[in-house]
Motif scaffolding. Structure first.
Motif, short mmCIF file in Angstrom:
data_model
loop_
_atom_site.label_atom_id
_atom_site.label_comp_id
_atom_site.label_asym_id
_atom_site.label_seq_id
_atom_site.Cartn_x
_atom_site.Cartn_y
_atom_site.Cartn_z
N LYS A 110 49.10 6.49 29.89
CA LYS A 110 47.72 6.31 30.35
C LYS A 110 46.89 5.66 29.25
O LYS A 110 46.99 6.02 28.08
CB LYS A 110 47.08 7.67 30.70
N TRP A 111 46.04 4.72 29.66
CA TRP A 111 45.02 4.15 28.79
C TRP A 111 43.67 4.54 29.39
O TRP A 111 43.38 4.19 30.54
CB TRP A 111 45.16 2.63 28.71
N VAL A 112 42.87 5.27 28.63
CA VAL A 112 41.68 5.92 29.19
C VAL A 112 40.43 5.46 28.45
O VAL A 112 40.36 5.54 27.21
CB VAL A 112 41.79 7.46 29.09
N LEU A 113 39.44 4.99 29.20
CA LEU A 113 38.15 4.62 28.63
C LEU A 113 37.19 5.80 28.76
O LEU A 113 36.97 6.31 29.86
CB LEU A 113 37.58 3.41 29.35
N ILE A 114 36.66 6.24 27.62
CA ILE A 114 35.73 7.37 27.59
C ILE A 114 34.40 6.89 27.00
O ILE A 114 34.38 6.22 25.97
CB ILE A 114 36.29 8.53 26.74
N GLU A 115 33.30 7.23 27.68
CA GLU A 115 31.97 6.89 27.19
C GLU A 115 31.10 8.14 27.22
O GLU A 115 30.96 8.78 28.27
CB GLU A 115 31.34 5.79 28.04
N ASP A 116 30.57 8.48 26.05
CA ASP A 116 29.69 9.66 25.91
C ASP A 116 30.30 10.90 26.57
O ASP A 116 29.62 11.65 27.28
CB ASP A 116 28.30 9.36 26.50
N GLY A 117 31.58 11.11 26.30
CA GLY A 117 32.26 12.31 26.76
C GLY A 117 32.72 12.28 28.20
O GLY A 117 33.29 13.27 28.69
N LYS A 118 32.54 11.16 28.90
CA LYS A 118 32.98 11.05 30.29
C LYS A 118 34.16 10.10 30.42
O LYS A 118 34.21 9.06 29.75
CB LYS A 118 31.84 10.56 31.18
N VAL A 119 35.11 10.47 31.28
CA VAL A 119 36.21 9.56 31.62
C VAL A 119 35.66 8.55 32.62
O VAL A 119 35.31 8.89 33.74
CB VAL A 119 37.40 10.32 32.21
N ILE A 120 35.57 7.29 32.18
CA ILE A 120 35.03 6.25 33.05
C ILE A 120 36.11 5.71 33.99
O ILE A 120 35.91 5.59 35.20
CB ILE A 120 34.45 5.09 32.21
N LEU A 121 37.26 5.39 33.42
CA LEU A 121 38.39 4.89 34.21
C LEU A 121 39.65 4.98 33.34
O LEU A 121 39.58 5.24 32.14
CB LEU A 121 38.15 3.46 34.69
#
Length: 320
Positions: free
Chosen positions: A160-171
Motif C-alpha cells: 500500500k502507498w498511503v497519502l496522509i494529510e493532517d492525520g487523515k488518510v486521503i487515499l
C-alpha cells in the motif's frame, strides 16, 4: 472509572497467518506484550474460525478468564468470520474505534474492526483491511505526523502507498508486489529453487530495481524474462535471480509511486516505510537509489501501538 491496567487479546488475522498477542494495557504506558501465538490464516482454516481462535488463546483464557478480543485483517472480509464495512476516505484512522462489529464468543467480547476504501483520480476503487491499524499506530508513535502531508509505504503481499494529510488518510494505492513475487518465484519458469531471505544479494536486487527505474520504453514482461536469461547466459545463481526478480518488481512499484499524480513526491521530505525488516530494507534501497529519503518503522510495533490506542480509547468511551 477507568481501570489502571487491563489484559486483552489483539489479533491480526490475515489471509495466510493469524498472529495473536496477550497484551497488558496501562494508562500513559506503552503496551506490554506478554505472549504471542501464531496460527493459520483465513484461507487455510481446517475447522472453523471460532475453533481456531479458541484453540489459539486457550492457555490465556484458562489463566485470565474471559478477555476482550480485538481483531483486524481479512477475518473481517467476505472470506472471513464476520464481514465488516469499509469506511470511506478521507478519514481519520481513529474513526475505526467506534465502527467495529461486536459479538460474544464463549464469553469473550470480540470486536472485528472495519477496513478503509477510497476512489482514485482514475475512478478505480481501492481497499485495505488491517493496514489502517499500522497507520493508526504510526500516528500515535510520532504525533508530529498528525500535521502536514506524508506518504507512507506499507510493503507486503499487497503493498500500500498511503497519502496522509493532517492525520487523515486521503487515499491509497495497492500494488500486488509481494503476491507477484510469490507466484513468479514459485510457479513460473523463471526460478526453479527457493532461497532464504537471510541469503539475499542486494547487488543483484539493485540491478533489477535499476532496470525498472531507469527504463522508459523497455517492456516490463521482457524484464521479467531476463530473470531466466541471466541464469542461462550470465551465470546468475539462484540467490541472485531471486534478488533480481524482487528488484524488478519493487523497482516497478517505486517507479509508479514516483510518477503518481495523486501526490507531489518532490514536495515530501521523505517516505515512511512500515513493514517487516527485510521488505522495508528492499523498498528503502530502491527509493534511496532514486535519491528519495526514507524512514523505517517496525510493522509489529506500529500495529500494537494502534491496538493500544483503540483499546484505551474504547475503555474511556465505555466509561464516559
Amino acid at each position: 472509572m477507568f481501570t489502571e491496567h487491563q489484559h486483552f487479546i489483539a489479533v491480526d488475522w490475515g489471509t495466510s497467518h493469524l498472529r495473536a498477542y496477550l497484551c497488558l494495557a496501562e494508562v500513559d504506558q506503552p503496551l506490554t506484550i506478554l505472549e504471542q501465538v501464531n496460527n493459520v490464516g483465513v484461507k487455510k482454516i481446517i475447522t472453523d474460525f471460532q475453533t481456531t481462535l479458541m484453540d489459539s488463546i486457550a492457555p490465556w483464557a484458562q489463566r485470565f478468564g474471559q478477555l476482550p478480543i480485538l481483531m483486524i485483517g481479512q477475518i473481517g472480509s467476505s472470506i472471513g468470520w464476520k464481514e465488516t464495512q469499509y469506511l470511506h476516505c478521507p478519514i481519520s484512522p481513529t474513526e475505526v474505534i467506534t465502527a467495529g462489529t461486536r459479538f460474544n464468543c464463549q464469553g469473550h467480547q470480540v470486536t472485528i474492526f472495519p477496513g478503509l476504501r477510497c476512489q482514485l483520480n482514475n475512478q478505480l476503487h481501492d481497499s485495505m483491511r488491517g493496514e489502517e491499524f499500522h497507520l493508526l499506530g504510526w500516528l500515535a508513535m510520532a504525533p508530529q505526523h498528525l500535521v502536514g502531508r506524508h506518504l507512507v509505504c506499507l510493503p507486503g503481499t499487497h503493498t500500500k502507498w498511503v497519502l496522509i494529510e493532517d492525520g487523515k488518510v486521503i487515499l491509497f494505492k495497492t500494488a500486488l508486489t509481494g503476491e507477484l513475487y510469490d507466484l513468479l518465484s514459485s510457479n513460473s519458469v523463471l526460478i526453479q529453487e527457493k532461497v532464504s531471505d537471510l541469503d539475499f544479494d542486494f547487488d543483484a536486487f539493485i540491478q533489477g530495481a535499476d532496470f525498472s527505474l531507469s527504463s522508459a520504453t523497455d517492456s516490463f514482461t521482457h524484464g521479467l524474462f531476463s530473470v531466466r536469461s541471466k541464469q542461462l547466459f550470465e551465470g546468475f545463481t539462484t540467490k541472485q535471480a531471486h534478488a533480481y526478480l524482487s528488484g524488478i518488481l519493487i523497482g516497478a512499484d517505486v517507479r509508479a509511486a514516483k510518477h503518481a499524480t495523486e501526490w507531489p513526491l518532490n514536495q515530501l521530505s521523505s517516505i515512511a516505510i512500515i513493514g517487516p525488516t527485510h521488505l522495508s530494507q528492499c523498498f528503502a534501497k530502491a527509493l534511496n537509489h532514486c535519491n528519495i529519503k526514507t524512514t523505517l518503522w517496525n510493522v509489529t510495533d506500529a500495529t500494537l501501538a494502534g491496538f493500544n490506542l483503540v483499546y484505551l480509547q474504547g475503555v474511556r468511551l465505555a466509561h464516559d
